[in-house]
Design a protein around this motif. Sequence first.
Motif, PDB file in Angstrom:
ATOM      1  N   LEU A  16      -9.808 -11.344 -24.223  1.00 19.70           N
ATOM      2  CA  LEU A  16      -9.895 -11.038 -22.791  1.00 19.70           C
ATOM      3  C   LEU A  16      -9.737  -9.543 -22.549  1.00 19.70           C
ATOM      4  N   LEU A  17      -8.740  -8.961 -23.217  1.00 17.21           N
ATOM      5  CA  LEU A  17      -8.521  -7.519 -23.071  1.00 17.21           C
ATOM      6  C   LEU A  17      -9.728  -6.727 -23.562  1.00 17.21           C
ATOM      7  N   LYS A  18     -10.275  -7.129 -24.693  1.00 10.94           N
ATOM      8  CA  LYS A  18     -11.449  -6.446 -25.240  1.00 10.94           C
ATOM      9  C   LYS A  18     -12.612  -6.501 -24.255  1.00 10.94           C
ATOM     10  N   TYR A  19     -12.810  -7.646 -23.633  1.00 12.85           N
ATOM     11  CA  TYR A  19     -13.886  -7.818 -22.663  1.00 12.85           C
ATOM     12  C   TYR A  19     -13.676  -6.921 -21.446  1.00 12.85           C
ATOM     13  N   ASP A  20     -12.441  -6.888 -20.931  1.00 15.30           N
ATOM     14  CA  ASP A  20     -12.155  -6.079 -19.740  1.00 15.30           C
ATOM     15  C   ASP A  20     -12.229  -4.591 -20.044  1.00 15.30           C
ATOM     16  N   PHE A  21     -11.685  -4.178 -21.189  1.00 15.85           N
ATOM     17  CA  PHE A  21     -11.714  -2.753 -21.524  1.00 15.85           C
ATOM     18  C   PHE A  21     -13.128  -2.270 -21.835  1.00 15.85           C
ATOM     19  N   ARG A  22     -13.942  -3.129 -22.410  1.00 16.98           N
ATOM     20  CA  ARG A  22     -15.335  -2.753 -22.657  1.00 16.98           C
ATOM     21  C   ARG A  22     -16.045  -2.497 -21.335  1.00 16.98           C
ATOM     22  N   SER A  23     -15.793  -3.341 -20.359  1.00 14.31           N
ATOM     23  CA  SER A  23     -16.377  -3.155 -19.037  1.00 14.31           C
ATOM     24  C   SER A  23     -15.860  -1.873 -18.399  1.00 14.31           C
TER      25      SER A  23
ATOM     26  N   ALA B 251     -10.832  -2.109 -10.200  1.00 13.02           N
ATOM     27  CA  ALA B 251      -9.712  -3.047 -10.319  1.00 13.02           C
ATOM     28  C   ALA B 251      -9.888  -4.237  -9.381  1.00 13.02           C
ATOM     29  N   ILE B 252     -10.349  -3.983  -8.174  1.00 12.24           N
ATOM     30  CA  ILE B 252     -10.540  -5.065  -7.198  1.00 12.24           C
ATOM     31  C   ILE B 252     -11.685  -5.976  -7.631  1.00 12.24           C
ATOM     32  N   GLN B 253     -12.794  -5.373  -8.035  1.00 14.46           N
ATOM     33  CA  GLN B 253     -13.960  -6.172  -8.415  1.00 14.46           C
ATOM     34  C   GLN B 253     -13.697  -7.006  -9.657  1.00 14.46           C
TER      35      GLN B 253
ATOM     36  N   LEU C 281      -3.492  -5.257 -16.763  1.00 13.39           N
ATOM     37  CA  LEU C 281      -3.300  -4.235 -17.789  1.00 13.39           C
ATOM     38  C   LEU C 281      -4.466  -3.260 -17.823  1.00 13.39           C
ATOM     39  N   CYS C 282      -5.676  -3.790 -17.705  1.00 14.24           N
ATOM     40  CA  CYS C 282      -6.857  -2.927 -17.700  1.00 14.24           C
ATOM     41  C   CYS C 282      -6.867  -2.020 -16.471  1.00 14.24           C
ATOM     42  N   ALA C 283      -6.509  -2.565 -15.309  1.00 12.13           N
ATOM     43  CA  ALA C 283      -6.495  -1.776 -14.076  1.00 12.13           C
ATOM     44  C   ALA C 283      -5.461  -0.662 -14.144  1.00 12.13           C
TER      45      ALA C 283
ATOM     46  N   THR D  82       2.554  -2.772  -9.469  1.00  9.92           N
ATOM     47  CA  THR D  82       2.984  -3.384  -8.210  1.00  9.92           C
ATOM     48  C   THR D  82       1.882  -3.323  -7.171  1.00  9.92           C
ATOM     49  N   GLY D  83       1.230  -2.176  -7.065  1.00  9.64           N
ATOM     50  CA  GLY D  83       0.151  -2.032  -6.089  1.00  9.64           C
ATOM     51  C   GLY D  83      -1.012  -2.972  -6.369  1.00  9.64           C
ATOM     52  N   PHE D  84      -1.415  -3.062  -7.622  1.00 11.61           N
ATOM     53  CA  PHE D  84      -2.538  -3.947  -7.961  1.00 11.61           C
ATOM     54  C   PHE D  84      -2.166  -5.412  -7.791  1.00 11.61           C
ATOM     55  N   LEU D  85      -0.933  -5.770  -8.135  1.00  9.68           N
ATOM     56  CA  LEU D  85      -0.516  -7.157  -7.959  1.00  9.68           C
ATOM     57  C   LEU D  85      -0.448  -7.544  -6.489  1.00  9.68           C
ATOM     58  N   GLN D  86      -0.109  -6.601  -5.637  1.00  7.35           N
ATOM     59  CA  GLN D  86      -0.136  -6.877  -4.198  1.00  7.35           C
ATOM     60  C   GLN D  86      -1.564  -7.165  -3.741  1.00  7.35           C
ATOM     61  N   LEU D  87      -2.516  -6.391  -4.256  1.00  7.63           N
ATOM     62  CA  LEU D  87      -3.922  -6.648  -3.945  1.00  7.63           C
ATOM     63  C   LEU D  87      -4.358  -8.008  -4.479  1.00  7.63           C
TER      64      LEU D  87
END
Length: 265
Positions: free
Chosen positions: A5-12, A72-74, A104-106, A170-175
Amino acid sequence: MFGKLLKYDFRSMFKQFAFIWPAALVLALVNHFTINSFVTSTSEVRGTTAGISMMIYVAILMAMFITALVFAIQRFYKGLLGDEGYLMHTLPVKPWQLIGSKLLCAVITTFLSVIVAVVSVFIIMPWEREDFQQLFYGLRYLFSHWDSDMTNALLALLESLLMMLVSFATGFLQLYLAMSIGHLLNKNRVAFSVVAFIAINAVMTTLLSIIGPRMEHILNNIVGNWDSIASYHATIWVVIAGELVVSAVYFAGTEFILRKRLNLE
């Protein structure tokens, strides 16, 4: 599976920022040589060229941070709550792993963007030997005033970086929580996500106004002398602890919705 999952997100992520990060550094290097012309040149052409170069650099920095936020949102909205969610939620992973990968990626994407911005500012500045000496003397005075040493200085720097990372989380988790709440409805999900975000902010502001003074009183009793680096360490860790508690609440709320109330219709 979490590693995949991390590899997929970081590649993007690297596909998104493979151009904008190097562009910011290259433009900073260009402006390092042209900024003097922008300030002192009597040639209109050279001054205009330097001004345009600086405007492009500032635009790149703004685009970099906007792109980091939108990315991060998308990645969360489309990947877990949109069309991609049908596939992602069929994978042999738990919802907390899906959230953790996106988070983690965001956080790392935003942190790297901050690093690129700071480095680019240092590149663009017309540093002279005297400037480095003044910076060194200023830092030495600060830590001698705190009765500190380089070990404490390094520790303070690492603590500040950790606080920054936790604040990003914290900011991203709030989103994420706001988007998850908005997605519980069948219509106007984006609008309700915005409403949920505003409501969460209002609740947290109210709680902070109640808890903040009490925590400050407790911290004053613990620290005693604020004119020391010990006070800085204590303050940083209190902030980190508070951010971690809030992040845990946001994470748990998002995970519960994805696990029990997921609505992809």
